[in-house]
Design an enzyme around this catalytic site. Structure first.
Site, PDB file in Angstrom:
ATOM      1  CE  LYS A  13     -14.524   7.739  -6.750  1.00  0.00           C
ATOM      2  NZ  LYS A  13     -13.813   7.732  -5.451  1.00  0.00           N
ATOM      3  NE  ARG A  88     -11.576  13.674  -7.853  1.00  0.00           N
ATOM      4  CZ  ARG A  88     -11.396  12.381  -8.158  1.00  0.00           C
ATOM      5  NH1 ARG A  88     -11.847  11.905  -9.278  1.00  0.00           N
ATOM      6  NH2 ARG A  88     -10.771  11.594  -7.332  1.00  0.00           N
ATOM      7  NE  ARG A 127      -6.218   2.384  -4.693  1.00  0.00           N
ATOM      8  CZ  ARG A 127      -7.027   3.417  -4.893  1.00  0.00           C
ATOM      9  NH1 ARG A 127      -8.233   3.220  -5.362  1.00  0.00           N
ATOM     10  NH2 ARG A 127      -6.637   4.630  -4.621  1.00  0.00           N
ATOM     11  NE  ARG A 155      -4.529   5.407  -7.725  1.00  0.00           N
ATOM     12  CZ  ARG A 155      -5.791   5.793  -7.668  1.00  0.00           C
ATOM     13  NH1 ARG A 155      -6.743   4.973  -8.074  1.00  0.00           N
ATOM     14  NH2 ARG A 155      -6.118   6.984  -7.217  1.00  0.00           N
ATOM     15  NE  ARG A 166      -6.365  10.227  -3.873  1.00  0.00           N
ATOM     16  CZ  ARG A 166      -6.064   8.926  -3.860  1.00  0.00           C
ATOM     17  NH1 ARG A 166      -4.891   8.522  -3.396  1.00  0.00           N
ATOM     18  NH2 ARG A 166      -6.922   8.048  -4.310  1.00  0.00           N
TER      19      ARG A 166
HETATM   20  P1  AP5 Z   1     -11.386   1.479  -4.918  1.00  0.00           P
HETATM   21  O1  AP5 Z   1     -12.517   0.731  -5.525  1.00  0.00           O
HETATM   22  O2  AP5 Z   1     -10.087   1.491  -5.672  1.00  0.00           O
HETATM   23  O3  AP5 Z   1     -11.855   2.979  -4.537  1.00  0.00           O
HETATM   24  P2  AP5 Z   1     -12.125   4.257  -5.438  1.00  0.00           P
HETATM   25  O4  AP5 Z   1     -13.299   4.943  -4.864  1.00  0.00           O
HETATM   26  O5  AP5 Z   1     -12.174   3.883  -6.900  1.00  0.00           O
HETATM   27  O6  AP5 Z   1     -10.807   5.052  -5.066  1.00  0.00           O
HETATM   28  P3  AP5 Z   1      -9.850   5.976  -5.910  1.00  0.00           P
HETATM   29  O7  AP5 Z   1      -8.675   6.266  -5.002  1.00  0.00           O
HETATM   30  O8  AP5 Z   1      -9.517   5.364  -7.247  1.00  0.00           O
HETATM   31  O9  AP5 Z   1     -10.689   7.220  -6.086  1.00  0.00           O
HETATM   32  P4  AP5 Z   1     -10.170   8.609  -6.306  1.00  0.00           P
HETATM   33  O10 AP5 Z   1     -11.454   9.277  -6.572  1.00  0.00           O
HETATM   34  O11 AP5 Z   1      -9.339   9.226  -5.259  1.00  0.00           O
HETATM   35  O12 AP5 Z   1      -9.119   8.411  -7.474  1.00  0.00           O
HETATM   36  P5  AP5 Z   1      -9.176   8.672  -9.028  1.00  0.00           P
HETATM   37  O13 AP5 Z   1      -8.454   7.580  -9.689  1.00  0.00           O
HETATM   38  O14 AP5 Z   1     -10.549   9.036  -9.469  1.00  0.00           O
HETATM   39  O15 AP5 Z   1     -11.152   0.911  -3.441  1.00  0.00           O
HETATM   40  C1  AP5 Z   1     -10.090   1.380  -2.629  1.00  0.00           C
HETATM   41  C2  AP5 Z   1      -9.501   0.213  -1.830  1.00  0.00           C
HETATM   42  O16 AP5 Z   1     -10.487  -0.263  -0.911  1.00  0.00           O
HETATM   43  C3  AP5 Z   1      -9.113  -0.991  -2.697  1.00  0.00           C
HETATM   44  O17 AP5 Z   1      -7.945  -1.573  -2.186  1.00  0.00           O
HETATM   45  C4  AP5 Z   1     -10.313  -1.963  -2.570  1.00  0.00           C
HETATM   46  O18 AP5 Z   1      -9.919  -3.315  -2.702  1.00  0.00           O
HETATM   47  C5  AP5 Z   1     -10.809  -1.631  -1.164  1.00  0.00           C
HETATM   48  N1  AP5 Z   1     -12.261  -1.751  -1.036  1.00  0.00           N
HETATM   49  C6  AP5 Z   1     -13.208  -1.366  -1.936  1.00  0.00           C
HETATM   50  N2  AP5 Z   1     -14.435  -1.617  -1.463  1.00  0.00           N
HETATM   51  C7  AP5 Z   1     -14.261  -2.160  -0.229  1.00  0.00           C
HETATM   52  C8  AP5 Z   1     -15.155  -2.625   0.778  1.00  0.00           C
HETATM   53  N3  AP5 Z   1     -16.481  -2.597   0.624  1.00  0.00           N
HETATM   54  N4  AP5 Z   1     -14.628  -3.121   1.926  1.00  0.00           N
HETATM   55  C9  AP5 Z   1     -13.273  -3.173   2.097  1.00  0.00           C
HETATM   56  N5  AP5 Z   1     -12.386  -2.751   1.178  1.00  0.00           N
HETATM   57  C10 AP5 Z   1     -12.877  -2.252   0.039  1.00  0.00           C
HETATM   58  O19 AP5 Z   1      -8.326  10.044  -9.137  1.00  0.00           O
HETATM   59  C11 AP5 Z   1      -6.937  10.066  -8.892  1.00  0.00           C
HETATM   60  C12 AP5 Z   1      -6.413  11.470  -9.105  1.00  0.00           C
HETATM   61  O20 AP5 Z   1      -6.637  11.894 -10.472  1.00  0.00           O
HETATM   62  C13 AP5 Z   1      -7.074  12.581  -8.254  1.00  0.00           C
HETATM   63  O21 AP5 Z   1      -6.510  12.702  -6.974  1.00  0.00           O
HETATM   64  C14 AP5 Z   1      -6.815  13.816  -9.141  1.00  0.00           C
HETATM   65  O22 AP5 Z   1      -5.495  14.257  -9.014  1.00  0.00           O
HETATM   66  C15 AP5 Z   1      -7.003  13.256 -10.552  1.00  0.00           C
HETATM   67  N6  AP5 Z   1      -8.404  13.382 -11.011  1.00  0.00           N
HETATM   68  C16 AP5 Z   1      -9.253  12.349 -11.337  1.00  0.00           C
HETATM   69  N7  AP5 Z   1     -10.456  12.824 -11.709  1.00  0.00           N
HETATM   70  C17 AP5 Z   1     -10.372  14.180 -11.628  1.00  0.00           C
HETATM   71  C18 AP5 Z   1     -11.288  15.227 -11.853  1.00  0.00           C
HETATM   72  N8  AP5 Z   1     -12.555  14.979 -12.246  1.00  0.00           N
HETATM   73  N9  AP5 Z   1     -10.884  16.508 -11.658  1.00  0.00           N
HETATM   74  C19 AP5 Z   1      -9.608  16.776 -11.277  1.00  0.00           C
HETATM   75  N10 AP5 Z   1      -8.689  15.835 -11.016  1.00  0.00           N
HETATM   76  C20 AP5 Z   1      -9.058  14.538 -11.193  1.00  0.00           C
END
Ligand code: AP5
Length: 208
Positions: A13, A88, A127, A155, A166
């Site tokens: 994402k 979420r 990552r 992270r 997660r």
């Molecule tokens: P990346 O692009 O970083 O993936 P992402 O989908 O953004 O992953 P996140 O881990 O950031 O999502 P998340 O939803 O768990 O975390 P968030 O920060 O929202 O890609 C991942 C890796 O793969 C990278 O190394 C990249 O280079 C690689 N990659 C990408 N595309 C690729 C491809 N096509 N091929 C190969 N490699 C590839 O949330 C974190 C925490 O915050 C949650 O756990 C929760 O505690 C809290 N939180 C956030 N939002 C909420 C909410 N709405 N409600 C409650 N808690 C929340």
């Protein structure tokens, strides 16, 4: 454009959002980024959220909803926004729906990046991010250039254990959000497996 980027942790994402934002001049509302900034600033929200995030659990709905509702009211969201990582849970989806209805705003699209669980763990544990530019890398799939290699960080929630929590939260609490948007006819699913450029092409085709 008013859209939601949806998908499991590590689906890409953040990677795809960075590419889309080069084309679409809309506000990027990543709840993960906003919460990490709050943790770094040691604000009351950050202190409350830190433990949940480190364990891979969801931060309580009320905290996240207040954050997003306040952010959506800011001027830069008037021309469009890309929500990333929100909603979420079903209550978060309802809170978003109520806020947008009240403002007379309709969502255009919920774009779901689909990636199987067995690939997710490898993506998450490999990552690394650049704290200076925010660029996202992967030790194997997208290695950081030599000039930033000594400053990249991992992270706190990118351990295998937190990743599995997660993923469980995603399947248990987040995927039940989709029928709410499917009923509005705005959900499009995209295969998130393959090189990032190929995924971007699929995403752009889905946006249309
Ligand atoms: P990346 O692009 O970083 O993936 P992402 O989908 O953004 O992953 P996140 O881990 O950031 O999502 P998340 O939803 O768990 O975390 P968030 O920060 O929202 O890609 C991942 C890796 O793969 C990278 O190394 C990249 O280079 C690689 N990659 C990408 N595309 C690729 C491809 N096509 N091929 C190969 N490699 C590839 O949330 C974190 C925490 O915050 C949650 O756990 C929760 O505690 C809290 N939180 C956030 N939002 C909420 C909410 N709405 N409600 C409650 N808690 C929340």
């Amino acid at each position: 454009m008013r859209m939601i980027l949806f998908g499991p942790p590590g689906a890409g994402k953040g990677t795809q959002a960075a590419r889309l934002l080069e084309r679409f001049k809309v506000a990027h509302l990543s709840t993960g980024d906003m919460l990490r900034a709050a943790v770094k600033a040691q604000s009351a929200l950050g202190t409350a959220a830190e433990g949940y995030m480190k364990r891979g659990e969801l931060v309580p709905d009320q905290l996240v909803c207040d954050l997003v509702v306040e952010r959506l009211a800011q001027d830069d969201c008037r021309l469009g926004f890309m929500l990333d990582g929100f909603p979420r849970t079903v209550p978060q989806a309802h809170a978003l729906g109520a806020t947008l209805d009240k403002a007379g705003i309709a969502l255009d699209l919920v774009l779901v990046l689909e990636v199987p669980d067995d690939l997710i763990v490898e993506r998450i544990t490999g990552r690394r991010t650049d704290p200076v530019t925010g660029a996202i890398y992967h030790l194997r799939f997208n290695p950081p250039p030599a000039e930033v290699a000594d400053r990249i960080v991992q992270r706190a929630d990118d351990t295998e254990e937190a990743c599995r929590t997660r993923l469980a939260k995603y399947h248990g609490e987040t995927t039940p959000v989709l029928p709410y948007f499917e009923a509005k006819g705005i959900v499009r699913k995209v295969d998130g497996v393959g090189p990032p450029d190929e995924v971007t092409a699929r995403v752009l085709a889905a946006i249309g």
